[in-house]
Write a protein that holds these residues in place. Sequence first.
Motif, PDB file in Angstrom:
ATOM      1  N   ASP A   1       0.857  -1.180   0.000  1.00 45.88           N
ATOM      2  CA  ASP A   1       0.000   0.000   0.000  1.00 45.88           C
ATOM      3  C   ASP A   1       0.895   1.232   0.000  1.00 45.88           C
ATOM      4  N   GLU A   2       0.828   2.003  -1.063  1.00 43.97           N
ATOM      5  CA  GLU A   2       1.721   3.144  -1.215  1.00 43.97           C
ATOM      6  C   GLU A   2       1.481   4.196  -0.152  1.00 43.97           C
ATOM      7  N   GLN A   3       0.294   4.199   0.479  1.00 47.10           N
ATOM      8  CA  GLN A   3      -0.018   5.252   1.427  1.00 47.10           C
ATOM      9  C   GLN A   3       0.518   4.950   2.817  1.00 47.10           C
ATOM     10  N   CYS A   4       0.483   3.699   3.254  1.00 45.03           N
ATOM     11  CA  CYS A   4       0.904   3.423   4.621  1.00 45.03           C
ATOM     12  C   CYS A   4       1.852   2.238   4.719  1.00 45.03           C
ATOM     13  N   ASP A   5       2.188   1.582   3.621  1.00 43.87           N
ATOM     14  CA  ASP A   5       3.147   0.479   3.582  1.00 43.87           C
ATOM     15  C   ASP A   5       2.720  -0.725   4.412  1.00 43.87           C
ATOM     16  N   LYS A   6       1.435  -0.830   4.737  1.00 40.66           N
ATOM     17  CA  LYS A   6       0.952  -1.997   5.466  1.00 40.66           C
ATOM     18  C   LYS A   6       0.895  -3.182   4.511  1.00 40.66           C
ATOM     19  N   SER A   7       1.221  -4.380   4.987  1.00 41.82           N
ATOM     20  CA  SER A   7       1.276  -5.563   4.138  1.00 41.82           C
ATOM     21  C   SER A   7       0.227  -6.573   4.554  1.00 41.82           C
ATOM     22  N   PHE A   8      -0.178  -7.376   3.587  1.00 38.87           N
ATOM     23  CA  PHE A   8      -1.216  -8.370   3.822  1.00 38.87           C
ATOM     24  C   PHE A   8      -0.830  -9.671   3.138  1.00 38.87           C
ATOM     25  N   SER A   9      -1.324 -10.787   3.658  1.00 41.58           N
ATOM     26  CA  SER A   9      -1.024 -12.103   3.091  1.00 41.58           C
ATOM     27  C   SER A   9      -1.985 -12.480   1.975  1.00 41.58           C
ATOM     28  N   VAL A  10      -3.094 -11.750   1.870  1.00 48.92           N
ATOM     29  CA  VAL A  10      -4.112 -12.057   0.872  1.00 48.92           C
ATOM     30  C   VAL A  10      -4.521 -10.764   0.170  1.00 48.92           C
ATOM     31  N   SER A  11      -4.680 -10.811  -1.139  1.00 53.05           N
ATOM     32  CA  SER A  11      -5.024  -9.601  -1.895  1.00 53.05           C
ATOM     33  C   SER A  11      -6.390  -9.068  -1.506  1.00 53.05           C
ATOM     34  N   GLY A  12      -7.314  -9.978  -1.144  1.00 54.30           N
ATOM     35  CA  GLY A  12      -8.638  -9.537  -0.719  1.00 54.30           C
ATOM     36  C   GLY A  12      -8.575  -8.666   0.522  1.00 54.30           C
TER      37      GLY A  12
END
Length: 469
Positions: free
Chosen positions: A130-141
Motif C-alpha cells: 500500500d503506497e499510502q501506509c506500507d501496510k502488508s497483507f497475506s491475501v489480496s482480498g
Amino acid sequence: MNSPDSARDVSIKQEPEDISIKQEPEDHPHLNILHTVVCKEEVSTELERSPSLLQEEPEPPHIKEEQEELKEEHKELLQRPEEPVGSTFTLVVVHDKDTSSHCSEVELESDTEVTEDSEDWEETSEDDDDEQCDKSFSVSGSLNKHQRVHTGEKPFQCQHCNKSFSESSHLKRHQRIHTGEKPFQCKHCNKSFSQSGGLKRHQYVHTGEKPFQCKHCNKSFIQSGALKRHQCIHTGEKPFHCKHCNKSFSQSGGLKRHQYVHTGEKPFQCKDCNKRFSVSGELKTHQRVHTGEKPFQCKDCNKSFIRSNDMKKHQRIHTGEKPFHCKLCDKSFSESGSLAKHQRIHTGEKPFQCKHCDKSFTESTHLKTHLRVHSGEKPFCCKHCNKSFSQSGILKTHLRVHSGEKPFQCKHCNKSFSQSGDLKIHQRVHTGEKPFQCKHCDKRFNVSSNLNSHLGVHSSHRTKIICPL
C-alpha cells in the motif's frame, strides 16, 4: 515401434528449484471443483512409448522425494474442513534446469477461505504494498478491504436505512439492528447479543474478570473503552470540543449530550406521559415515577429513593454533614441548592416573577404555589373529608385534625400542638415576647390578630355590627 522422433515433445519449465504459490484473480467465488493435472503421468506415458528416453534421462532421486512431499500436501488440503468459498490458487513445482524435470501441476479450486490471519500462504502479488501506509497483507482480498480505509469507499449498503459499510461482514452485523436477531447467547443467564464481542464483555459480569487495569491507580475495568475514558481523569485530556461554545469534554458522549443545550433537541420520550428528555439516563430515572420503583435505599432508616443522588443527600441527615458553606454568614447546608437559595437572602435577588401580579420570589416552588392563588387550583385533597388545598404542607397539617396528632411540644409546660406555628405563638406566653407593635400608641401584642383588633380603637370609622333581631 515408435521412434524417439515420433514421440510427443514434453514441455519442461527450466527455472530455479522453488515452490511458488500464485493467487489467481478472484473472479470465481463459487467454484468448488478440485481439478488435478499431474504432468508426471503424461511423462510416464512417453517413457513407456520410448524406452530410450528412460535410459538417457534417469529420474533423479530428489525429484521423487519432492513429488511424494507434494502429494502429502495435497492430501492435507483435501482433509481440511469446508469453509466459505475463497480464491483459486495454482501450485507449480519447478526443478533445477540442469536435470530433466517432471512437473506436477495442481490447479486447486477449493472452498477454503484464506483470511488475513492465515500463515499458510505466501502472497506474491506486486499489488500488496500500500503506497499510502506500507501496510502488508497475506491475501489480496485483505488489501482490497484495507484500501477502502484510504479511499473511503463503502460498497455495502443497508436496504433498510441506506447506511453504507466498507465490509460485507459489517453490514451483516448492522442488519441485526433491523431484524432484532441476537444469535450469541450467554450460557449463564440466557441473555442474547447481536455481536460476539457483546457476549464476551457480558460474560465478565458472571466471572468478575476485569482485564483492563489503569497503570496510575490500578483500578480495573471490564471494557477497554471504560479504561480509556477513566485515564482522562489522570491526564486531564478533553479531546472533544463543542463548536458552539468551545467547551471541552473527556468523552464523546458528554459532548453529544452537551450539544443538546444548543440545539434544544430532546430525543428521548416517555411512552407514558410523552415528556421528553435530552439524556437517556434522565428518561430512565423519570420512568420510575410511573413504575413506583425506588432502587436506592438508605442503610440507616431503609427509606428508598428514585435517584442515587437523592439518597446521598438524605444520608447527610444521619451524618450531620453540611459541606456547603455561605461565605457571608458562615451558615452551612447539606445541599448546594439550599446554599444557592440562602444566598438570595443576602443579595435580595428574586428571579422568579409572577406574570399576573408582578410579585417576585426567591424560589421557583414559591412562585408555583403562588400561581394557584390566581388559578384557584387546589390539587391536594383530603381523603377523609374531601377538603382541598393549594399546598401539600397545608394538607399535611389538616390531616392532623383527623388523626389527632400533635407533634410539636412546648419544652416549658409540655403542651402539644398540631402546627409548629401554634407552638411558636404559645412559647411567647413563657418568654413574654410581643413582636407586634401598634404604630399609633406603641402598644405591643404577642399575636398579629390581637394587633388587628386593637387598631380598630384608633379608627374614626369603626364598623358597628347591628343585631338582626
